[in-house]
Write an enzyme that holds these catalytic residues in place. Structure first.
Site, PDB file in Angstrom:
ATOM      1  CE  LYS A  80       2.760  -4.328  -1.666  1.00 33.98           C
ATOM      2  NZ  LYS A  80       2.619  -5.029  -0.326  1.00 33.98           N
ATOM      3  CB  SER A  81      -4.380  -1.794  -4.893  1.00 30.28           C
ATOM      4  OG  SER A  81      -3.801  -2.369  -6.036  1.00 30.28           O
ATOM      5  N   GLY A  82      -3.553  -0.938  -1.553  1.00 31.48           N
ATOM      6  CA  GLY A  82      -4.154  -0.315  -0.381  1.00 31.48           C
ATOM      7  C   GLY A  82      -5.028  -1.273   0.416  1.00 31.48           C
ATOM      8  CG  HIS A 134      -4.539  -9.862  -3.407  1.00 31.29           C
ATOM      9  ND1 HIS A 134      -4.822  -8.581  -3.012  1.00 31.29           N
ATOM     10  CD2 HIS A 134      -3.422 -10.224  -2.716  1.00 31.29           C
ATOM     11  CE1 HIS A 134      -3.933  -8.200  -2.115  1.00 31.29           C
ATOM     12  NE2 HIS A 134      -3.071  -9.172  -1.914  1.00 31.29           N
ATOM     13  CB  SER A 147       3.847  -0.726  -4.015  1.00 26.75           C
ATOM     14  OG  SER A 147       3.582  -1.175  -2.718  1.00 26.75           O
ATOM     15  CB  THR A 153      -2.473   9.713   8.552  1.00 28.46           C
ATOM     16  OG1 THR A 153      -1.815   9.365   9.788  1.00 28.46           O
ATOM     17  CG2 THR A 153      -3.578  10.715   8.809  1.00 28.46           C
ATOM     18  CG  MET A 196      -2.810   3.066   9.462  1.00 27.89           C
ATOM     19  SD  MET A 196      -3.714   2.635   7.981  1.00 27.89           S
ATOM     20  CE  MET A 196      -3.139   0.990   7.642  1.00 27.89           C
ATOM     21  NE  ARG A 256       7.472   1.430  -1.417  1.00 27.84           N
ATOM     22  CZ  ARG A 256       7.696   2.406  -2.290  1.00 27.84           C
ATOM     23  NH1 ARG A 256       8.889   2.904  -2.388  1.00 27.84           N
ATOM     24  NH2 ARG A 256       6.726   2.871  -3.063  1.00 27.84           N
ATOM     25  N   GLY A 300       3.736   5.209   0.971  1.00 30.64           N
ATOM     26  CA  GLY A 300       2.324   5.600   0.951  1.00 30.64           C
ATOM     27  C   GLY A 300       2.060   6.882   0.182  1.00 30.64           C
TER      28      GLY A 300
HETATM   29  P1  A3P Z   1       3.958   1.831  -1.000  1.00 30.43           P
HETATM   30  O1  A3P Z   1       4.803   0.615  -1.134  1.00 30.43           O
HETATM   31  O2  A3P Z   1       3.863   2.611  -2.290  1.00 30.43           O
HETATM   32  O3  A3P Z   1       4.353   2.695   0.139  1.00 30.43           O
HETATM   33  P2  A3P Z   1      -1.267  -3.441   0.280  1.00 30.43           P
HETATM   34  O4  A3P Z   1      -1.795  -3.271   1.655  1.00 30.43           O
HETATM   35  O5  A3P Z   1      -2.341  -3.685  -0.747  1.00 30.43           O
HETATM   36  O6  A3P Z   1      -0.176  -4.465   0.228  1.00 30.43           O
HETATM   37  O7  A3P Z   1      -0.638  -2.055  -0.187  1.00 30.43           O
HETATM   38  C1  A3P Z   1       0.566  -1.574   0.360  1.00 30.43           C
HETATM   39  C2  A3P Z   1       0.744  -0.141  -0.086  1.00 30.43           C
HETATM   40  O8  A3P Z   1      -0.239   0.690   0.553  1.00 30.43           O
HETATM   41  C3  A3P Z   1       2.112   0.402   0.303  1.00 30.43           C
HETATM   42  O9  A3P Z   1       2.445   1.344  -0.714  1.00 30.43           O
HETATM   43  C4  A3P Z   1       1.779   1.073   1.632  1.00 30.43           C
HETATM   44  O10 A3P Z   1       2.723   2.020   2.046  1.00 30.43           O
HETATM   45  C5  A3P Z   1       0.445   1.731   1.269  1.00 30.43           C
HETATM   46  N1  A3P Z   1      -0.322   2.146   2.443  1.00 30.43           N
HETATM   47  C6  A3P Z   1      -0.599   1.429   3.554  1.00 30.43           C
HETATM   48  N2  A3P Z   1      -1.282   2.171   4.429  1.00 30.43           N
HETATM   49  C7  A3P Z   1      -1.443   3.398   3.879  1.00 30.43           C
HETATM   50  C8  A3P Z   1      -2.051   4.611   4.308  1.00 30.43           C
HETATM   51  N3  A3P Z   1      -2.614   4.738   5.505  1.00 30.43           N
HETATM   52  N4  A3P Z   1      -2.027   5.674   3.460  1.00 30.43           N
HETATM   53  C9  A3P Z   1      -1.445   5.568   2.244  1.00 30.43           C
HETATM   54  N5  A3P Z   1      -0.839   4.456   1.786  1.00 30.43           N
HETATM   55  C10 A3P Z   1      -0.839   3.377   2.590  1.00 30.43           C
END
Ligand code: A3P
Length: 295
Positions: A57-59, A104, A134, A227, A231, A258, A260
């Site tokens: 959940k870190s991007g 991970h 997240s 963005t 995405m 969700r 972001g």
């Molecule tokens: P949130 O649940 O806070 O929205 P991962 O890919 O590691 O599972 O991380 C998912 C998180 O990254 C989610 O956070 C998701 O919305 C966010 N995310 C995915 N694409 C993004 C983007 N282009 N810009 C910002 N956040 C993004």
């Protein structure tokens, strides 16, 4: 050997994992863990391989999408990354170049050749309060999750390291060690909040790190495509009934995109939860070189 373990706390919150050598792996990690870790260690790395590394959940998807566009020179959306962790070695070996893997796990679990400088590593980090929010909203969308916990229960699990892939704090500690000891130049460290604030400059730095031979116009296009809004829209449009996520969500939608945002935790934490979190964070991170922006 790994064994499936189920741990519950007094409130009934549950964590189910493959436990190996005292560490928690996801239940769908390949086989007995030991053999797959050994196969990853020995894996042949190609010069144009990319490893996207993160705590859940870190991007991960964001970094994967950016790097796949930069590596291929096309702004095509490729869905979810291929994880080293839960794909058979035969399949990983036979992927066409440029291969982009995600994991991970931390640096010490990468193929030996990557740890000796072959391929490129993108390690992405995010403030842990937004990570846990997240994660909470993510697992609620899954039909089968390794963690079944209330919001309060999940915070406790998170802060005590009862998590798939273990403690976030241990993850950071492992990377501190890598930062300090590893002398190679094939790692780029990325911070989610900094990417969010200035994506264009990150796209440029990533392109240069990956050796992507692209013009300014292409970098502008990648920035625009990656963005959050674009995405998320693209993910919905290109989501196929055959995608891996279909198996785990009854809604048959991608549970990744969700909000972001930076600081959504403010909408979820109670004052008491925040105080508890801050206390643990301050104690565990007091000697850390990582600083996170929380809002
Ligand atoms: P949130 O649940 O806070 O929205 P991962 O890919 O590691 O599972 O991380 C998912 C998180 O990254 C989610 O956070 C998701 O919305 C966010 N995310 C995915 N694409 C993004 C983007 N282009 N810009 C910002 N956040 C993004």
């Amino acid at each position: 050997m790994a064994e499936m373990v189920e741990e519950r706390d007094e409130a009934g919150n549950m964590l189910q994992t493959k436990k190996y050598n005292g560490e928690y792996f996801v239940s769908h990690f390949i086989g007995n863990v030991k053999d797959h870790l050994a196969a990853i260690e020995e894996m042949e790395v190609r010069d144009d391989d990319t490893f996207v590394m993160s705590y859940p959940k870190s991007g991960t998807h964001w970094t994967f999408t950016l790097s796949s566009m930069l590596r291929t020179g096309e702004t095509t959306y490729h869905g979810s990354p291929t994880f080293l962790d839960f794909n058979e070695m035969e399949m990983l070996k036979n992927m066409p170049s440029p291969r982009i893997f995600a994991t991970h796990m931390t640096f010490d679990r990468l193929p030996k050749q990557a740890r000796e400088g072959k391929g490129k590593i993108l390690a992405v980090f995010r403030n842990p309060k937004d990570v846990v929010v997240s994660l909470h909203t993510f697992i609620k969308k899954l039909d089968h999750s390794d963690i079944i916990a209330s919001w309060d229960g999940l915070i406790k699990f998170f802060l005590t390291g009862k998590m798939v892939y273990g403690s976030w704090f241990d993850h950071i500690k492992a990377w501190e060690k890598t930062k300090k000891e590893y002398k190679g130049d094939n790692i780029m460290y990325l911070i989610y909040e900094e990417m969010k604030q200035d994506l264009r400059s990150h796209v440029e730095k990533m392109a240069s790190f990956l050796g992507a031979d692209t013009g300014k116009e292409f970098l502008d296009q990648v920035t625009e495509k990656c963005t959050f809004g674009n995405m998320a829209a693209e993910a919905t449009k290109t989501f196929k009934p055959s995608d891996q996520w279909k198996e785990v969500t009854s809604t048959k939608t991608l549970p990744i995109y969700r909000k972001g945002q930076i600081g959504d935790w403010l909408n979820h934490f109670t004052v008491a939860q925040n105080e508890y979190f801050d206390k643990v964070y301050e104690e565990k991170m007091k000697d850390s070189s990582f600083t996170f922006q929380f809002k």
